[in-house]
Every structure is written in C-alpha cells, then in structure tokens.
Motif scaffolding. Sequence first.
Motif, PDB file in Angstrom:
ATOM      1  N   LYS A 144       0.968  -0.877  -0.265  1.00  7.03           N
ATOM      2  CA  LYS A 144      -0.324  -0.304   0.150  1.00  7.03           C
ATOM      3  C   LYS A 144       0.961   1.250  -0.263  1.00  7.03           C
ATOM      4  CE  LYS A 144      -3.775   2.294   2.063  1.00  7.03           C
ATOM      5  NZ  LYS A 144      -5.103   1.925   3.363  1.00  7.03           N
ATOM      6  N   ILE A 145       1.673   0.836   0.810  1.00  2.00           N
ATOM      7  CA  ILE A 145       3.141   1.213   0.842  1.00  2.00           C
ATOM      8  C   ILE A 145       3.022   2.671  -0.632  1.00  2.00           C
ATOM      9  CG2 ILE A 145       5.201   3.067   1.180  1.00  2.00           C
ATOM     10  CD1 ILE A 145       5.014   1.315   4.124  1.00  2.00           C
ATOM     11  N   HIS A 146       4.010   1.167  -1.284  1.00  3.34           N
ATOM     12  CA  HIS A 146       4.092   1.707  -2.913  1.00  3.34           C
ATOM     13  C   HIS A 146       3.054   2.118  -3.891  1.00  3.34           C
ATOM     14  CE1 HIS A 146       7.345  -0.754  -1.701  1.00  3.34           C
ATOM     15  NE2 HIS A 146       7.904   0.521  -1.325  1.00  3.34           N
ATOM     16  N   GLU A 147       1.414   2.468  -3.524  1.00  6.25           N
ATOM     17  CA  GLU A 147       1.122   2.387  -4.634  1.00  6.25           C
ATOM     18  C   GLU A 147       0.562   3.977  -5.193  1.00  6.25           C
ATOM     19  OE1 GLU A 147      -2.907   1.492  -2.466  1.00  6.25           O
ATOM     20  OE2 GLU A 147      -2.798  -1.065  -2.889  1.00  6.25           O
ATOM     21  N   LEU A 148       1.650   4.764  -3.752  1.00 11.56           N
ATOM     22  CA  LEU A 148       1.313   6.089  -4.075  1.00 11.56           C
ATOM     23  C   LEU A 148       3.554   6.634  -4.589  1.00 11.56           C
ATOM     24  CD1 LEU A 148      -1.872   6.307  -1.619  1.00 11.56           C
ATOM     25  CD2 LEU A 148      -2.081   7.246  -4.212  1.00 11.56           C
ATOM     26  N   PRO A 149       3.063   8.048  -3.956  1.00 12.52           N
ATOM     27  CA  PRO A 149       4.693   8.176  -4.703  1.00 12.52           C
ATOM     28  C   PRO A 149       4.635   8.545  -3.194  1.00 12.52           C
ATOM     29  CG  PRO A 149       2.603   9.778  -5.760  1.00 12.52           C
ATOM     30  CD  PRO A 149       1.947   8.398  -5.397  1.00 12.52           C
ATOM     31  N   ASP A 150       4.804   8.030  -2.411  1.00 17.77           N
ATOM     32  CA  ASP A 150       5.721   8.563  -1.339  1.00 17.77           C
ATOM     33  C   ASP A 150       7.028   8.031  -0.868  1.00 17.77           C
ATOM     34  OD1 ASP A 150       3.088   9.567  -0.618  1.00 17.77           O
ATOM     35  OD2 ASP A 150       2.505   7.411  -0.160  1.00 17.77           O
TER      36      ASP A 150
END
Length: 1001
Positions: A144-150
């Motif tokens: 889930k962290i890698h789903e978004l550009p974080d």
Amino acid sequence: MKIISKFLLTILLSVISVTLIHAQGKGRIAGTVIDSTTNEPLVGANVLLVGTSLGAATDLEGKYVIAQIEPGTYKVAVRYIGYVTKEITIDVLPNRTVQLDVALATQAIEGQEIIITAQAQGQKAAINQQLTANTIKNVVSAEKIHELPDADAATALSRLPGLSLMNGDQVVIRGVQAKQNLILINGIQLPSTDVNTRATNLGFISANMLSGIEVVKVVTPDMDANAIGGVVNLRLREAPSGFHFDMLSQGSLNHQDRTYDNYRFWASVSNRYFDDKLGVFIQGNADRFDDGLDQISASYERYEFLPYGESPYRLNTFNYQDQQNITSTYGGSIILDYKLPDGKILLQNTISKGINDNATHNTQLDLQNNRVIYSLNRDKYKRTLLANAFQMEYNFGDIKGELTLSHSYSDRNTDIRYGDPGDNTNFANAAGAPFGYDANGNRISYSNLRNTITPAEILNIEIDPADYQGADISDWAVIREVAFKQHIYNSQLDFTIPVSFTSDFSSTFKVGGKFKRTTRSNDLNRWYKRTGDEDFYSNVRDFIPGKTLSNQNQLLFTDVQNKDYTRGKYFLNGEHPYNYAFNIGMLDDFYTRARSGWGQAVHKDGTVSEDFNGAEIFTAGYLMGTFNLGTKLSMILGGRYEYYNMKYNATNFYVTHPVDGNGRILDTLNTVDRDDNNFFPNAQIRYKFTDWADVRLAYSKTIARPDFRAILPNVYFSPGLTNRAGNPYLKPAVSTNYDLYMSFYNNEIGLFTVGGFYKEIDNVFFQTTIFYQNLSYYGVSFPDSAFWVSQGITPPARSDKIDTYINNPSPAIIKGLEFDWQTNFWYLPEPLNALVLNINYTRVWSEMDYQQLINQVEREEYIDPITGRRKFREKYITTDTIRTARLINQGDDILNIALGIDYKGFSARLSFNMQGNVITSVGQRPEEDTFTGNIYKWDFTIKQQLPVEGLSISLSGINIFHNPVKNYRKFRRTVDGPIIDNEASTLYSPRVFELNLRYTL
C-alpha cells in the motif's frame, strides 16, 4: 530499580505457578495459515475454537499457537478477510501439540476465483492485522505504501487517519505535535533528530526500506508511556523463503525549479539457508533531490495599543524567499534471523545518513526604513540515524520469553551555516533609496502607506536597479557550527503466559521490565564580527579580483551576485521572477576565509551558553492481563510504573555585550539531578456483537517530557539585552485518554471504522517572558542580586525581562472523530470489480486556557517618609491573563482519498489530501496567532508490468496542481476597520514527476 525488580519477580513467579497448575493435562494446537494459490503466509488470520474463548492470530510468518486447551473434540474456524472461511474438526489430546496447517482460498463469484493482485493482497494483510490487534491501531502494508508516490516514511504516514506533518517530515498524531509522539523502528525507539526538541524527522528514512507501518493510537501497559498522541512503529523487512532480489531505479523532474538531476536507487537481496533456519536480508538506498520552496511573507507591527484582539497592525516588512535545497540520503539495513526449535533470534542493523544543502535567497522590503535588504540564509549539514538490536524470543513450553538489547543513535553536524534570522548578515544600500517604480513607471516609496497597503499590492513594486547595485555588506557577519549527538541504550525482558481457567474463560498475562539510558550532548560554536571593523577583511582583502576590500571599500552585493540564476525565472509560477540571488559557493568561500582572520574578536566564550550534556535513566515495570470471556468479550487490564531520572550539565553564562565578545563564564558546570515517578493504569474492552463488527473502549494515561532546551540548568544574562533561564523543574505533561471505536468488516465491506477520542493534558509547558523581580513567583530559578554583586557585576534591573519556560496551570483538551474505509469492489461486474477505494477523514477540536503573562510598567504615587513630599515610582508588574486557543500544530480537518484500479498487470492510483486550518503559533495576543488556510495536495501513480517477468515501469506525479500553502493572522488594518484574515505568507512546494523502473525476482 530494586522495588521494580522485586515486584516483577513476585508477579512472574505467581503467574507461572498458576500456569503450571492449570497446564497439567492440557493440549495445544499450532500451525501455519497460507494462501492456497500462492502458498504465501497470511498475516493476521484469526484462528478460533468455535464456542470457546480460545483463539490466536497468525504472526508475520503466518504462524499461530493456541495453548491451554482442555482435551476433547473441537471445531476450528480460520477467518481472513478476502478469503473463504474454513472450519475443521480436530481432536486435542492431553500434553500433546496438534499440528494444523490451513490453506485458505480467495473469495469467488459464481464459482470463479478472484485473482488477487499484490496491492490488494498487501492491503488485506494490513486490514487483518489491524482487526486482530489487541488495541486501537492503524496498519499499512509495504504494497500500500508503494501504491502512491511516497518517497519517505513521513509522507507515507500522512495518508493515515488522524496523521499530518509539521516542519516537513515530523509526524503529528491526532493534533498532538511531533515531540510528544514516539517513533520506533522494529520496536526500537529512535532518538531525536531535532536540535532543541524530542521530535524525530523521518524524511531521510526511505519508504522502500519498510515492510509496513503501524500507528498505535492507544498504548498498552507493555509499551512506553511517553506518547501522548501515539506510537509509530516502522517495520523492516525480513527474509522470506527462497532467493529474492528487488531493485528500483528512478529519475524525477522538479517542475517548479526545472531541476532534472534527481534520482532514487534502492535494491535488496535475501535468501534463507540451513533448511530455512537462517535468513539474510540486505538492502540499500541512495537518493538525491534538488527542490526548495518559493515563498513570500509579510511581518506586521501593532501601532495602536487597544485591548486584546482589537489593535490595528500595519505592514513592517515584506520578504521574497527563493530556496535551493539539495537533499542527499543514503542508507541500508542488514537483518539476520535464525529460527530455533522453539523460538527465534533477530539481529537488526539499520543506518540512514543525509546531507541537507540549503540556501535561501532573501529580498526584504523594509517599509519602515524605506530600504531593500538582500541576504542569504545558509545551512549545510549532515545527519545520521542508526539502530542496532539483538532480539530473541523463546517458548518455554507455553510461556513465551522475549529479550531485546538495542542501541540507537542520531547526530547532526554543520558543514557551513551563516545568515540565520536575527544574525543580521545583510547587504543594503546605506542611502535607503526608494523601492523603485509602480506599474505606471512612477518612482515610489510606500513607507507612508504601510497602514493600509496589502501584500498583493506590494507584489507590483519593481525594485530600482540602482538600489541593489549600490548595496554593500552591513551589520554583523555571523557563522555558526552546530553539533549534537544522542544515544539510547535499551534492554527489555518480557514474559507472556497463557492461562485457561475454563473453555469460556481464558487469559494471557504479560509481565516485563525495561532499563534505558539516554545520553545527549549539544555543542554550538559561533564566530562573528562587525562588518565595519577594519580587521573584518584581514584574510580576504584580495577576495575580489582587481579590488581591495576594506571598511572604506566594502564587499558589494554585485560582487557575489549570481547573475545567471535560471531557476529564478520560475519563481511564484513565473509570475514574479526572482533576480537577486547570491553565488553560494563564492559567499561560502568568503565567510570561511574571513572567519579565520577575525582573531581575538571572535566571541569564543559565547558558545557555551548553548552547550550542554547529560543523561536520562529510565526504568519501567508492568503487568497486563488479556482476558477472554466467551467468544465475544475480551479485556485488557494492567498498569505500568516508570522511574525517570535526568541529570544535565550546562553553563551559567554572563556576557556584557554579546557581539563585542567581552564574556565571562560563571559556574562552568551547573548540574541538575532530578527524579520522577509515574504510574500509568490501563483498561481496554473489546466486544464483538456480530462476526463482522466489534466495538472497543479504552482508558489510558500517557506522558510527554519537556524539551531538552527548556529543562537546562543554565542562565544567560546580558544587561539591557538578552536574558534567558532554563527551568529544570518543569513538570512533564500527563494526558488522560479515552477512546471509543467501532469496526465493521467482511469480504464485501472491507474495513470501515468510526471512532472518537478525548484527551485531557495537564502541565503543558510553554515559553514566556517575565520581569526579573517576579521570577520566583512562577518557580523559575535565577541568581539574586547578591550573587551578581559578589561577582562584581551590576545586578539585573527590576525591568529586565527573562525568557524562560513554565507549566500552564490549566489543562489542554483534545477531542476528535475518525472515519476510515478501505475496500475493493471485487464483487461488482467488470470493469468495476477492478476498483480500489481508501478514504479517511478526521475532525479534531482542541483548546487550552493559555496563561498569558503581561509585563507592564505602572507609575505609583507615594509619600517620601523623610521629606513628606509626594513622589512617583515605577512598578514592574507581571499579570496573568487567560486566553483560550487551540494547541499548536493542531489542524481542524484531515481528509485522504485514494481511488485506484488493479487489472492484471496494470494499476493506477489518484489521491487527494486536505489538511484544514492548522494553527502554527500562539502569540501573546490573539492578533499574533498564525494559522494556515486549507492545504490541498493531489498525487497520482500509473504502473504497468512489462513483458519481462518481474519488470515494471511506473509514472508518478506529486502535488500536480501546485497548490500553495497560505498563512494568515486575524486583526484590523485600521483603528475603525473590520477584523480580517491578513496574509502572513504564501508558500509553493514543487510539483514533481517521477519515472521509475523496478525489477523483482
């Protein structure tokens, strides 16, 4: 320490005795729960003995153990959201362990199995871990962290309910500022990375290093209590079975400043050896990003002294700031784990290093003096964060023991730093020329219009080129070096003991203790010199070719100007190009060379006013019991006792004039040695009123200890100028917390939670100013007049003001509501079954009756007892005024929405974040409070698997609409005008586009 040890030993022996009595003739069930298709372990699966209070949740390896089972035949139910529940009948024999491994199938529609993507699988794991946790927490998976550009841990955390950021990368939880929250990595406390406070910056911890993040909103007795807002636990990866390799390479564009030389590289490799007993996981990262903020800001001054909230303010200065900030980070970790027959050993070594190279170009319109000031704020420094740990767990039959020995470390060291706000390193035209020309080409001066002129109108001013061409270095040149180090040495021992009284009444007792020692040291060095002194240029007279520098021939702004400052063309979206940048390398070289020639004028002694070293000793013991009554009700009851000792060494320092350098050190080693003892009761209840819904109630107490700078035992006395005093006897802030949460969950709903919280915080501390003669009334220690006379120093005057810290007499109240929904629509017809939705909203209210100390001078009439004549004398009165305001860094609203699609090898996410109306400072008067408007941010990520197995490409956009952050203050502009929102600053963060390639084996 001895009392805690005896108490824990007595409790432990008592519980073990009860356990041995109840364990006779009982059996156990143990096993692993996996996905039937992929054979991957399912984390957080719920394994229950139907009709009893007995059950367990699977760990990070998918394993579980249910102990203390009466012999007999049972039906075992295994549940996991997104999978078909499985029930199995099993016979439990006395004194035997039954191995029960279960493979669950994913949910199907009309007989067709649903294909679960990696992203959805990771989210399901996080949801199940959150549901099976024994307290209120949020869990986010690596997928889930890698789903978004974080890119970093801080940004990833800002997506969770109730969390926001302050100072760029410090985490605020439920409106409680970062220094009052606890940051862990694999359960190991990270030290502060902030010079003055207990806050930890997370911007240089790569998100790719993490296997997941947990945010604990309600602590349990086995956790440290120093977390008023909550606890963040950054989980690191461990080696799964088989050989794995993962690599990511990324380039990015900072569209705001048109910088392209940004990159991110991360790689990991892992394998298991000796029949999967030994796991080795190695990872490393290297990042570089050239960004910076574009900002305009206005300062105001009060010009009519009317009652609270009624005074009018006029513009004093207006600033343009164009920032260059190059952040380079690199780090890695090595995780070794070894599986014992009845336990596990884990060795963790993690390091993250960063270099921050910051330069902020300033152009200030000084409206009061009708001049323009050009300056550079420069700060280049290195920082390190390190964690080493040995962790071991071992099962002595049904009793589980856990041992942790760890060390964590942080530091910060300056390469070069000058031009801090207040250091007055400026370039200005001595003639004080008018600003320039208005939109019609008329030469103007706004010094007479500042009562009514607005920031928007000032933007139309064009600075006269003759002004900056004649600007030379003025005031004082100051260079600083800042270094601090913090070590945390920790040892902890815990025992978990299951006890089954009947099939409907079972419990798990946990008892343990901790010893922790923290050391901290700060070292500040400072050099400064009056720019008009002849020896200011001793070592740099020939610095400018063809020019001899002297106090008659000063260094000019044009000598060190960057005349090819291309990023200035894009300042404020290109609407107001910035043309007054410095040549950073050239000015760095000038200051470095000039400083070495300042000789005896260097104010060496002045540095000790900021230096200190010390240690904190922390000892804790706890007992908690988790009680299960039937299949629906469970409770946590327990308490934690903490002993805390602080011992700091600092310097009492006196200086006659801080810039001329005539200083004297008094009491070179001033020490405070203080103890605090606290007990923290804890009670939590969970009731499952259906198989798909539960409610949780919690009562807890937590604590936050004052900032390092606030509790130092030092005094700084400079007659008529700056006076400061630490307050080593500040009380810690203690919060009483109440929480109520409801969760609804099944394969169709996903997870929906709604909850409320209420916190009452006593002894919040704050900085204030008090007349010298009134210090003792507020409990602040400062040498009396007799001491200064004994040292041959003129004592402080009654009117001298002392900056210090005190506890607020009234409690602070924080309350809020949180909503969170995580789901995917697998049950809908195509193409809607590929949709994924995450949405959370938090509403927070806070207030505190701030004790406002007002220092007033009054004239008092009296009769001279000798002459009998009437006379007047001045009285210096410090009075208390109560004003209600929000807590600093508390935002009213936090909203996160992420809508996505997962279809075969394609996935996409569009996310929206809104943080509403954050109060950033509370002043002495309501007109001085600063708050933001609503802050909006839009991001997206598009990812596609390529034909090569394991290879994918993705494109991301961050802050794609380039929304600014605006700060305001409420006051009148004229005596009879309305109270309005006046713009204090507008800030633009970069719009960024990232392209990355990832290969996973």
